[in-house]
Structures are given as structure tokens and as C-alpha cells.
Scaffold this active site. Sequence first.
Site, mmCIF file in Angstrom:
data_model
loop_
_atom_site.group_PDB
_atom_site.id
_atom_site.type_symbol
_atom_site.label_atom_id
_atom_site.label_comp_id
_atom_site.label_asym_id
_atom_site.label_seq_id
_atom_site.Cartn_x
_atom_site.Cartn_y
_atom_site.Cartn_z
ATOM 1 N N ASP A 89 32.813 -26.809 7.215
ATOM 2 C CA ASP A 89 31.919 -26.966 6.058
ATOM 3 C C ASP A 89 30.460 -26.901 6.473
ATOM 4 O O ASP A 89 29.589 -27.442 5.787
ATOM 5 C CB ASP A 89 32.159 -28.314 5.379
ATOM 6 C CG ASP A 89 33.611 -28.551 5.103
ATOM 7 O OD1 ASP A 89 34.206 -27.734 4.393
ATOM 8 O OD2 ASP A 89 34.157 -29.540 5.602
ATOM 9 N N SER A 118 24.763 -27.669 6.227
ATOM 10 C CA SER A 118 25.825 -28.591 5.898
ATOM 11 C C SER A 118 26.158 -28.314 4.446
ATOM 12 O O SER A 118 25.357 -28.589 3.570
ATOM 13 C CB SER A 118 25.335 -30.018 6.079
ATOM 14 O OG SER A 118 26.273 -30.897 5.549
ATOM 15 N N ARG A 119 27.330 -27.713 4.219
ATOM 16 C CA ARG A 119 27.576 -27.229 2.861
ATOM 17 C C ARG A 119 27.910 -28.336 1.881
ATOM 18 O O ARG A 119 27.735 -28.170 0.691
ATOM 19 C CB ARG A 119 28.696 -26.185 2.873
ATOM 20 C CG ARG A 119 28.240 -24.939 3.573
ATOM 21 C CD ARG A 119 29.210 -23.791 3.490
ATOM 22 N NE ARG A 119 28.851 -22.867 4.548
ATOM 23 C CZ ARG A 119 29.565 -22.668 5.645
ATOM 24 N NH1 ARG A 119 30.711 -23.269 5.802
ATOM 25 N NH2 ARG A 119 29.148 -21.856 6.579
ATOM 26 N N VAL A 120 28.417 -29.456 2.349
ATOM 27 C CA VAL A 120 28.794 -30.502 1.393
ATOM 28 C C VAL A 120 28.079 -31.822 1.639
ATOM 29 O O VAL A 120 28.052 -32.687 0.770
ATOM 30 C CB VAL A 120 30.322 -30.749 1.408
ATOM 31 C CG1 VAL A 120 31.061 -29.556 0.889
ATOM 32 C CG2 VAL A 120 30.798 -31.104 2.790
#
Length: 507
Positions: free
Chosen positions: A339, A364-366
Site C-alpha cells: 500500500d 503511503s496510499r492509505v
Amino acid sequence: MNQNLEAMLQKVKDEIRDLKLDGQLEEIGYVISVGDGIAFLRGLQGVLSGELLKFNERTYGFAMNLEENQVGVVILGNAYVIKEGDPVYRTHHIVEIGVGDELLGRVVDALGRAIDGKGEIDCLETRPIEKLAPGVMTRQSVHQPLQTGIKIIDAMIPIGKGQRELIIGDRQTGKTSIALNTIINQKGKKVKCVYVAIGQKASSVAQFVEKLRQHDALDYTVIISSAANELAPMQYIAPYAGCSIAEYWMEKGEDTLIVYDDLSKHAVAYRTISLLLRRPSGREAYPGDVFYLHSRLLERSAKLNEHYGSGSMTALPIIETLSGDISAYIPTNVISITDGQLFLNQDAFNAGRRPAVDSGLSVSRVGSAAQTKAMKQVSSSLKLELATYHDLQAFAQFSSDVDEETMRVIEHGKRLSELMKQGTNAALPHALIVLSLFMNKYGYLDRLDVTQVLPFEAYLHQAFLNDYGALLEAIDGPGGLSDQLIESLKQSIDLVLADFLVLDNVK
Ligand code: ATP
Ligand code: MG
């Protein structure tokens, strides 16, 4: 003549088929060849893929290749005692490992056996090392922060509980140190940690354990070590074993953090096994299913929802690159499974900007969903500030007359970049990180020389820890930074800064 021979052969085959061996052919096999930790067997017609097979009391293996006439087995443990013609028995189990709190503070091998000289470990429960990942209905989205205590990460590339964040970089760029810091920072935060060392030097693992011990971080950590001198099969199963240990806690509703150091070596171990098993090889000689090797491992990290106990498993896989090439086969695979990634830049590391996290290439995608309100308030513009600084700096190097505004941005960038530096084993609590970034946001950095930035930061932190505990508590509160709190912080920092400048001048 030929016809006679065929008829005879057919007769023998029929008789063998009709022999009543009480299923022996199903249950027992014989070694037809052995070498390099791999054995090929005859018999064992009923064996399942991944099943544990017994050679003798101390030596086991697991079936990896089920072919028409033979079974390819990967040997766990001492392969030298096995000879051609030896019998092999089915166990009807897949490889299992002991799990539970008994493992905390211990160093074990990939099969869960103690290797730290502190005696055997009696785990009450065991688990198979491979398991299906939690389904989508059991999960919830990432919403709680997992603090690393590292300024640049918590501010710009935040990690949430249940997230998989890749740490990627060249050799000796501080990858392991980030993982170490993060584990140390979980002290008192009720997060159980698992560190899986794959193909590392035994001395590096020993140093890692020693650092954990020095920081009282061993009590909530288990180390699984499959060092460089061990056979490829042990390195291959180590991360799955570690994952099962963390998964056990996750399913009991606890928070866990697992570090795979590193998956490049894991992929190499798998490649070795596959080539020895004579599986077809593909790009960079890796077998075609090398993506699945890591996807089925990292899929098991999750944040479970309240019906399933609200536990979480955060994963920090590590990948080593060659000359910063993140477009090689294994790096691109793992980047697409995780992620987000923390990209460590060799040049920055050599230039002393440590931790060498590249703010441009790292994402940091989430995790930002999990960032605290206070942290968001002070860090929202950081990425842009640093990016503009790096652009302008490169540009200004070649021109003599730089206008005032550009100069101001560059000067500010220098200080900000300095502020982002942090030593190893110097994890900071959330409130102090917010305080440091507050200095950036409200212009305090520009009142200091570049060389004063880090000394002032340390001075400010100490002053707040000594005299302004209530303000630090307020920063940690759920409401973020209210206008009133911002005012109080400014007033206090003004006082501390005045003190600092006087002291600094005296020096
Ligand atoms: P390897 O490729 O060998 O696994 P690595 O990328 O894991 O290396 P580390 O072992 O974490 O790198 O760090 C390499 C060296 O750099 C160590 O001596 C470590 O102490 C030092 N180092 C790492 N991070 C920092 C930091 N933030 N400040 C100062 N020194 C650091
Ligand atoms: Mg390392």
C-alpha cells in the site's frame, strides 16, 4: 516376441495394481535421488501439495512438485543424512509452527525451534504456516496510526495499522534501522512485533536482537532468523512462519507489526528451490509464480473489523535494490502488492540526510486516513515545500543571480531538510514530532541558522518535557490543534527560543 513382452508387462502392471498393500503405496515413498536440499521420491501417490513428509525423527520435508512419476520434496533440516532408497512417510499435515505469547523475547528458526540458548519453547498451540488471507468481509479500512517515531515518516508518509508499507533502497541505506526504530517505538503501545530475518548474516541478527534488548523492546518481540548460512528451504518458509505467529495474535484481537527483512533474499531462495526442482524459469530466472510468492504472504496483513476482534497486522517488507533501480522485477512486484513504499535514497544517505527517505518517490496510499488531526495540521504542506526546495536548489546551482523569493525558499528548505534528520534509536513521541513540525509551519525555523536547527529542536523538546507537559498532552488530545492551543504553543516556543538564542550567543 514384442507382443509377448508387452503382454507380460501388462500382466505385471495389473498384478501390481491389484496388490493389497493396505494403501502402503499411498503412504510410503522411496528416495530416488537427493542433493542440494531437494529429494525426488517414488510412491506417495496420495500426497498433497505442501504436505509435510517424514524422512526420520529429525528430518522432514514438504512436497512441492507433484509430477506423474515422482514427487519433488524440499528438505527441512539436515539433508546430508538422507540417502537414495530411504523410505519417506506421509504425515497428513502441512508444515506447522508453534504460536503464542511463549515466543515473546525469543529467537527461533523458521520451524519455531529456539536458537537463542534459553531453552526449549513449549507453545500451547500450533498453526499451519500457510493460510488463506482474511476475506474482504472480515476487514475494515485502515484508520489508526502506527507511529514509527521517525519525523519524516509519521509526518509525510504515515503508516496505519493493518497497512503494508514497503521499505526499499540500496544496500546500507538504513532500511533495517527504520524497522528497528519502529519496533522500539511500539514500547508501551500494546503492539506485538515479529521480526523475520531472511538470509541475513547471523552477526547482524545478533546485533539487532542486542539493540532490542538495550531498549527493552524484546519483551513484546519475537525474532525468526533464517540466516544466510541456512539452506534455501528454511529461508523460503521463514516469512510464512512469522506471518502465522503474528496472525495468531491478530485473530485474538491484538495489534501486531511484522517486518520481513528482506524479501529480495526470499525471492532468491525461492528461485534456488525452483531451479533445483527443475521448474521452468522466466524473467531474471525467477519462476513464473514469484508474484504469488509475495502476494499470498502480504495479503495476510489486515485490519479486522469489530466482529472479528478488531486485531491488526501491519507489515513492513524490505526490498533491496541495485543502484536505486525500482523498476527491476522483484521491486515492481512488491511495490504493486503493498500500500505504499518508503524509498531510501543512497545519495541522500551519503550526503548525511538520514533517514534517507526520498519524499518525492515515497508514498503511503492509505496511511493518511490514520494520521492524527494535529499531525495533519502541521504537515500538510511539507511534501510540496521539500519538492520545491529540491527543484530550486538544483536550478540555483547554475545561476549567479537568484531573486530574493527563490533565495528565501531555498534558505527555508535547507532548514526544513535539516529538521528532517534523525539519528538511529532516536524515536520521538507523537507530541514532540508535532512540536518540531509546528516550528516549521509557524516560521521559527527561519529565525535560526541551519546549524542551530537540530540543537534548538533538542533544546525545545527538553524544555517542553520539563515545563510544558500540559501542552504536550493537549497536542495528543483528540481535537487536534485548536486556535487557543496554537496561541499557547507560540507563546511558549517564543520564550524557549529567546532563552536558546541567549545561551547560544554566550557560547
Ligand atoms: P543492508 O543493506 O546491509 O541490510 P540497511 O539498508 O538495512 O543495510 P542499516 O543496516 O539499517 O542499512 O544501516 C546502515 C548503517 O547506517 C548502519 O551503520 C546504521 O547505524 C547507519 N544508519 C542508518 N540510519 C541512520 C540514521 N538515521 N542516522 C545515522 N546513521 C544511520
Ligand atoms: Mg538491513
